[in-house]
Scaffold this motif. Structure first.
Motif, PDB file in Angstrom:
ATOM      1  N   LEU A   1       0.764  -1.422  15.465  1.00 46.58           N
ATOM      2  CA  LEU A   1       0.948  -0.196  14.695  1.00 46.58           C
ATOM      3  C   LEU A   1       0.721  -0.423  13.197  1.00 46.58           C
ATOM      4  CD1 LEU A   1       1.906   2.796  14.583  1.00 46.58           C
ATOM      5  CD2 LEU A   1       4.244   1.922  14.333  1.00 46.58           C
ATOM      6  N   CYS A   2       1.255  -1.505  12.658  1.00 52.84           N
ATOM      7  CA  CYS A   2       1.221  -1.714  11.206  1.00 52.84           C
ATOM      8  C   CYS A   2      -0.192  -1.765  10.614  1.00 52.84           C
ATOM      9  CB  CYS A   2       2.007  -2.978  10.841  1.00 52.84           C
ATOM     10  SG  CYS A   2       3.794  -2.733  11.008  1.00 52.84           S
ATOM     11  N   PRO A   3      -1.153  -2.474  11.213  1.00 56.35           N
ATOM     12  CA  PRO A   3      -2.515  -2.449  10.639  1.00 56.35           C
ATOM     13  C   PRO A   3      -3.110  -1.043  10.599  1.00 56.35           C
ATOM     14  CG  PRO A   3      -2.280  -4.277  12.166  1.00 56.35           C
ATOM     15  CD  PRO A   3      -1.060  -3.435  12.337  1.00 56.35           C
ATOM     16  N   GLU A   4      -2.813  -0.228  11.626  1.00 54.89           N
ATOM     17  CA  GLU A   4      -3.330   1.142  11.637  1.00 54.89           C
ATOM     18  C   GLU A   4      -2.628   2.007  10.584  1.00 54.89           C
ATOM     19  OE1 GLU A   4      -5.986   2.052  13.342  1.00 54.89           O
ATOM     20  OE2 GLU A   4      -6.072  -0.031  14.046  1.00 54.89           O
ATOM     21  N   LEU A   5      -1.336   1.738  10.367  1.00 59.16           N
ATOM     22  CA  LEU A   5      -0.619   2.468   9.319  1.00 59.16           C
ATOM     23  C   LEU A   5      -1.168   2.129   7.942  1.00 59.16           C
ATOM     24  CD1 LEU A   5       3.118   2.283  10.498  1.00 59.16           C
ATOM     25  CD2 LEU A   5       1.544   4.222  10.656  1.00 59.16           C
ATOM     26  N   GLU A   6      -1.535   0.869   7.762  1.00 62.13           N
ATOM     27  CA  GLU A   6      -2.102   0.471   6.470  1.00 62.13           C
ATOM     28  C   GLU A   6      -3.409   1.220   6.215  1.00 62.13           C
ATOM     29  OE1 GLU A   6      -3.780  -3.575   4.386  1.00 62.13           O
ATOM     30  OE2 GLU A   6      -1.795  -3.608   5.311  1.00 62.13           O
ATOM     31  N   LYS A   7      -4.240   1.364   7.257  1.00 66.80           N
ATOM     32  CA  LYS A   7      -5.489   2.114   7.107  1.00 66.80           C
ATOM     33  C   LYS A   7      -5.211   3.591   6.781  1.00 66.80           C
ATOM     34  CE  LYS A   7      -7.983  -0.694  10.532  1.00 66.80           C
ATOM     35  NZ  LYS A   7      -8.618  -0.661  11.871  1.00 66.80           N
ATOM     36  N   ALA A   8      -4.205   4.159   7.462  1.00 64.59           N
ATOM     37  CA  ALA A   8      -3.930   5.589   7.311  1.00 64.59           C
ATOM     38  C   ALA A   8      -3.277   5.923   5.974  1.00 64.59           C
ATOM     39  CB  ALA A   8      -3.036   6.079   8.457  1.00 64.59           C
ATOM     40  N   PHE A   9      -2.464   5.004   5.429  1.00 63.98           N
ATOM     41  CA  PHE A   9      -1.676   5.321   4.240  1.00 63.98           C
ATOM     42  C   PHE A   9      -2.121   4.588   2.977  1.00 63.98           C
ATOM     43  CE2 PHE A   9       1.134   6.693   7.628  1.00 63.98           C
ATOM     44  CZ  PHE A   9       1.685   7.859   7.118  1.00 63.98           C
ATOM     45  N   HIS A  10      -3.070   3.665   3.078  1.00 68.76           N
ATOM     46  CA  HIS A  10      -3.492   2.900   1.907  1.00 68.76           C
ATOM     47  C   HIS A  10      -3.987   3.828   0.785  1.00 68.76           C
ATOM     48  CE1 HIS A  10      -5.034  -0.415  -0.476  1.00 68.76           C
ATOM     49  NE2 HIS A  10      -6.159   0.279  -0.635  1.00 68.76           N
ATOM     50  N   GLY A  11      -3.404   3.673  -0.398  1.00 74.00           N
ATOM     51  CA  GLY A  11      -3.816   4.456  -1.559  1.00 74.00           C
ATOM     52  C   GLY A  11      -3.183   5.829  -1.644  1.00 74.00           C
ATOM     53  N   LYS A  12      -2.400   6.208  -0.637  1.00 77.98           N
ATOM     54  CA  LYS A  12      -1.781   7.534  -0.673  1.00 77.98           C
ATOM     55  C   LYS A  12      -0.554   7.507  -1.594  1.00 77.98           C
ATOM     56  CE  LYS A  12      -3.242   9.833   3.569  1.00 77.98           C
ATOM     57  NZ  LYS A  12      -4.434   9.042   3.836  1.00 77.98           N
ATOM     58  N   GLU A  13      -0.409   8.602  -2.346  1.00 76.29           N
ATOM     59  CA  GLU A  13       0.709   8.728  -3.285  1.00 76.29           C
ATOM     60  C   GLU A  13       1.886   9.417  -2.604  1.00 76.29           C
ATOM     61  OE1 GLU A  13       1.757  11.109  -7.444  1.00 76.29           O
ATOM     62  OE2 GLU A  13      -0.349  10.705  -6.900  1.00 76.29           O
ATOM     63  N   ILE A  14       3.080   8.915  -2.852  1.00 74.11           N
ATOM     64  CA  ILE A  14       4.293   9.539  -2.307  1.00 74.11           C
ATOM     65  C   ILE A  14       4.658  10.710  -3.207  1.00 74.11           C
ATOM     66  CG2 ILE A  14       6.749   9.229  -1.810  1.00 74.11           C
ATOM     67  CD1 ILE A  14       6.131   6.282  -1.221  1.00 74.11           C
ATOM     68  N   ILE A  15       4.682  11.917  -2.636  1.00 76.11           N
ATOM     69  CA  ILE A  15       4.954  13.108  -3.441  1.00 76.11           C
ATOM     70  C   ILE A  15       6.302  13.751  -3.103  1.00 76.11           C
ATOM     71  CG2 ILE A  15       2.506  13.570  -3.785  1.00 76.11           C
ATOM     72  CD1 ILE A  15       2.745  15.809  -1.690  1.00 76.11           C
ATOM     73  N   ALA A  16       6.910  13.323  -2.015  1.00 74.14           N
ATOM     74  CA  ALA A  16       8.231  13.865  -1.656  1.00 74.14           C
ATOM     75  C   ALA A  16       8.914  12.916  -0.687  1.00 74.14           C
ATOM     76  CB  ALA A  16       8.104  15.250  -1.035  1.00 74.14           C
TER      77      ALA A  16
END
Length: 526
Positions: A11-26
């Motif tokens: 799961l973790c490698p796929e999460l890194e692909k999905a969330f890399h560079g995304k900003e936390i807004i809430a």
């Protein structure tokens, strides 16, 4: 296995692909023990949803999530504006973390009822904040200490005499059951080693399968017969698991629980109708008590000199009958009570006739509710259903949290408040204006309600039973005879600011009754 190390490492490698560079807004919570983190980049939004209410520990990563307008609280404000850089698993652990651009770490610790989300500052050994503050041991948790290592060699396996749980504690229940089904506990060491290697090979080339076992939806990494769904993407698999096991599963549980309660209510109502119809038939066809009174009055001489028993000719049936009177009772008084009983018989069967008709209508209404409920397919529909059927509020709640004890007599629910505050809650939240309210007169005690289902009058036996309970659950419990007041609930009102359980009652009537508890009235088990 969705909380298992062997799943998280995919799961973790796929999460890194999905969330890399995304900003936390809430970052917020709107349900107890559920944390939501909202992220976005130029292309899309993505959410991290951690539901940590034991025993339902689930994570998901949806692309859409509708935040509630009310009952929502912002958390972990230190995360806002930071960006996700990495997602890593801890070695041989049920935990993973997101590394942020600032060096902060968001740790997801998935330890069953000790599951938590922890926020660490850059290079910090202790967490800055916890999501579940009640888990006190997490306040000093160094996330690096969670990393573990195991020697997975043949030599180590033999040293442990093939003990799979000690050799690889991360396996979890599904892999252990797979070993058990193949005779692992009784096998020799070489066979056990071979089975372990087969299992590890499958865990290294997994299928993400959702399976139903014992009524529960689970995620498995092993080949499964008749899987509900199969995925190649671990994020998709855990998202679907979240929906089927938590969202859909809870909906089905709530719906079926309410459905079962309606079905039980319908069964009791039909049973009451059947028994009451037989009783009504018996009342109409049996000879009136006045006939026995006539026989007694025609034979008063048979009871002279204190005689309490006589064999008399029943001139209505032509048969001899045995008649007894009580000590110190005149035969004329016994006959008078029989004449009164006979006079009331017509009133009794008219009352019973009305009650049966009302119960038939109630059964039709319950059947309609059951049919309507069976057609509902989602939580929104179920919520609307409950809202439009507020008269069934007690049925819709878990019996464990109701503020009253529940009994039933001759088809009528009887409720008894559990405490002074519960008395107020019952009166305020569960009472309809036509219900009959009872309370022991002039002494502290429980409020008692007879749920009338809109009937204008109820059988005297039901009123007396509820009154006996009101006397029993009061300071008059040990009296031989106790006064109990009763009135329609619309004449009972609470004065603002008055003590718990205190009410003003209008148009009350008084009934003298023997206090009797549930065991005496209904038998053991109540």
């Amino acid at each position: 296995m969705h909380l298992n190390y062997h799943f998280l490492k995919y799961l973790c490698p796929e999460l890194e692909k999905a969330f890399h560079g995304k900003e936390i807004i809430a970052c917020f919570s709107q349900n107890k023990d559920e944390l939501i983190i909202e992220t976005e980049d130029a292309e899309e939004s993505r959410f991290i949803r951690a539901h940590l209410l034991p025993p339902q520990i689930y994570i998901s990563f949806p692309e859409k999530f509708q935040r509630a307008k009310r009952n929502s609280i912002d958390l972990f404000k230190e995360l806002i504006g930071d960006k996700i850089i990495e997602c890593n698993i801890l070695s041989f652990e049920r935990a993973f973390y997101f590394l942020l651009n600032s060096g902060k770490i968001i740790l997801f610790k998935l330890h069953a009822n000790r599951s938590n989300v922890l926020l660490y500052e850059k290079n910090a050994e202790q967490p800055l904040k916890l999501f579940r503050n009640g888990i006190t041991e997490d306040r000093d948790l160094d996330w690096n200490s969670l990393n573990k290592s195991y020697e997975l060699t043949r030599k180590r396996f033999e040293e442990l005499e093939g003990n799979a749980s000690r050799f690889l504690p991360t396996l979890g229940s599904i892999p252990r059951n797979w070993l058990k089904e193949r005779g692992y506990p009784e096998a020799d060491i070489p066979t056990k080693w071979e089975l372990i290697q087969q299992l590890l090979d499958m865990l290294e080339t997994p299928l993400f399968s959702l399976v139903e076992k014992n009524g529960e939806i689970l995620l498995s990494l092993l080949p499964e017969d008749n899987p509900v769904k199969i995925f190649s993407d671990p994020i998709e698999s855990v998202n679907e698991l979240f929906y089927l096991a938590l969202v859909r599963g809870n909906f089905e549980k709530d719906k079926n629980t309410l459905l079962k309660k309606y079905q039980e209510q319908l069964k009791r109502t039909n049973s009451y109708i059947e028994k009451s119809a037989l009783k009504l038939e018996e009342l109409r066809n049996s000879p009136p008590p006045s006939q026995l009174a006539d026989v007694i009055m025609a034979n008063l001489h048979e009871f002279q000199n204190g005689k309490l028993e006589a064999e008399l000719l029943d001139f209505y049936s032509g048969e001899m009958i045995q008649v007894k009177i009580k000590p110190n009772q005149k035969p004329q008084d016994h006959a008078a009570s029989l004449y009164r009983k006979s006079k009331n018989r017509k009133l009794e069967w008219e009352q019973l006739d009305k009650t049966i008709a009302a119960k038939i209508n109630q059964a039709i209404s319950i059947e309609s509710k059951i049919n309507e409920l069976m057609l509902i397919e989602d939580f929104r529909g179920l919520k609307n259903y409950k809202k439009t059927h507020g008269e069934d509020k007690a049925l819709q709640k878990d019996a464990l949290v109701l503020p009253f004890k529940t009994f039933e007599f001759e088809g009528f629910p009887i409720w008894v408040g559990k405490s002074a505050q519960a008395n107020d809650d019952m009166l305020r939240g569960y009472t309809k204006k036509d219900d009959i309210w009872l309370h022991a007169r002039m002494v502290p005690g429980s409020h008692v309600l007879i749920k009338t289902s809109g009937l204008k009058s109820i059988p005297l036996s039901v009123l007396e039973t509820a009154a006996s309970l009101a006397a029993f659950y009061s300071k008059n419990k040990n009296e031989s005879l106790a006064p109990v007041i009763h009135t329609e609930a619309k004449y009972v009102r609470k004065v603002k600011g008055s003590p718990a359980g205190s009410v003003i009652v209008e148009k009350e009537k008084v009934l003298m009754i023997v206090p009797r508890g549930p065991e005496e009235i209904f038998g053991k088990g109540n």
